[in-house]
Design a protein around this motif. Structure first.
Motif, short mmCIF file in Angstrom:
data_model
loop_
_atom_site.label_atom_id
_atom_site.label_comp_id
_atom_site.label_asym_id
_atom_site.label_seq_id
_atom_site.Cartn_x
_atom_site.Cartn_y
_atom_site.Cartn_z
N LEU A 190 2.27 1.68 -3.57
CA LEU A 190 1.23 1.98 -4.54
C LEU A 190 0.82 3.30 -4.19
O LEU A 190 0.53 4.24 -5.47
CB LEU A 190 0.09 1.01 -4.26
N THR A 191 0.68 3.95 -2.99
CA THR A 191 0.11 5.27 -2.72
C THR A 191 1.24 6.23 -3.09
O THR A 191 1.06 7.41 -3.81
CB THR A 191 0.02 5.57 -1.39
N HIS A 202 -6.26 -0.59 -4.39
CA HIS A 202 -5.96 0.50 -5.35
C HIS A 202 -6.15 0.32 -7.18
O HIS A 202 -5.88 1.04 -7.72
CB HIS A 202 -4.37 0.79 -5.35
N ALA A 257 0.80 -1.13 0.01
CA ALA A 257 0.07 0.03 -0.09
C ALA A 257 0.72 1.19 0.07
O ALA A 257 0.64 2.36 -0.68
CB ALA A 257 -0.94 -0.19 1.25
#
Length: 260
Positions: A65-66, A189, A62
């Motif tokens: 990806l962020t 996501h 995460a």
């Protein structure tokens, strides 16, 4: 195409990076995570050793990806990978397995009737199903088998447990500890996910003398040498960028400024 590859430990990360002829550079992420980036070809591979277990894997995935989304360079695919245990006879030592189902094997409750998955309790999900065409292309390129890969929080250490898992999950080929966590983060996501495992040991009684970790890491390097070609075969050429409009002028709020 940009691909995020998530492993548990540095040895797995380094085995993936060894597939890149030009080596890899480090990129620092928030929280102290370090990506190892192998670019310079149609597919850029960012490899992250996120830690052991589904929680660490989900958190690291995460974060990456962020960070990519905020930078305007999102990933087109996430791959959970590393070595794992294989279920006989479908996944012998040193072989490659590509998941057609990524399943949380122990997310649920024990009842008098046995194990009940969390979905039967009315919550969440226990399985992610990667794109079948992509699974087939990657498996064919790597010379691997396709089947279920289960995610566990406690590695199997007995024949009885191995038999029970195989009974509950027909078609299971491999056991690992991170895939479902990676898949959960990718799904949140909206990014496609794969899981690829190379087999270092049989699932069952723990016998370290029978493990072939070096062979499995070498197989991991070999599998990732084939990944760019497999992705190209599965997805086809990237679409051409549309021509820029000439009806807007510099300074328009919808046109990004460029250096003179």
């Amino acid at each position: 195409m940009r691909v995020l590859i998530v492993t548990a430990v540095a040895a797995e990360r380094d085995a993936v990076c060894a597939a890149a002829a030009d080596g890899a550079t480090e990129v620092l992420l928030p929280g102290g995570h370090r990506l190892h980036r192998a670019g310079g070809r149609p597919v850029t591979l960012d490899v992250l050793a996120a830690g052991v277990g589904p929680a660490a894997a989900a958190a690291g995935t995460a974060t990456a990806l962020t960070a990519a989304a905020l930078a305007g360079t999102p990933y087109g695919l996430v791959v959970s990978t590393g070595i794992g245990g294989g279920f006989a006879p479908g996944a012998p030592l040193g072989s490659v397995v590509v998941a057609d189902a990524i399943v949380a094997a122990d997310l649920g409750a024990e009842t008098a009737e046995g194990f009940t998955p969390v979905t039967e309790l009315g919550f969440g999900t226990v399985a992610h199903h990667p794109d079948p065409a992509l699974v087939s292309a990657v498996a064919a390129a790597a010379g691997g088998a396709t089947g279920t890969v289960i995610t566990v929080s406690t590695v199997t250490g007995s024949a009885d447990r191995a038999t029970e898992l195989a009974r509950r999950h027909p078609g299971v080929l491999a056991e690992a500890m991170e895939g479902f966590g990676v898949a959960e983060a990718a799904a949140a996501h909206g990014v496609p996910v794969l899981e690829l495992r190379t087999i270092s040991n049989p699932v069952g009684p723990r016998d370290r003398a029978a493990w072939r970790i070096g062979d499995a890491l070498a197989a991991l390097t070999g599998a990732f040498r084939t990944l760019p070609g497999a992705l190209a075969a599965a997805t086809g050429p990237a679409p051409e960028a549309p021509p820029r409009s000439t009806s807007l002028t510099r300074g328009d709020p919808h046109v990004p400024e460029e250096d003179p």
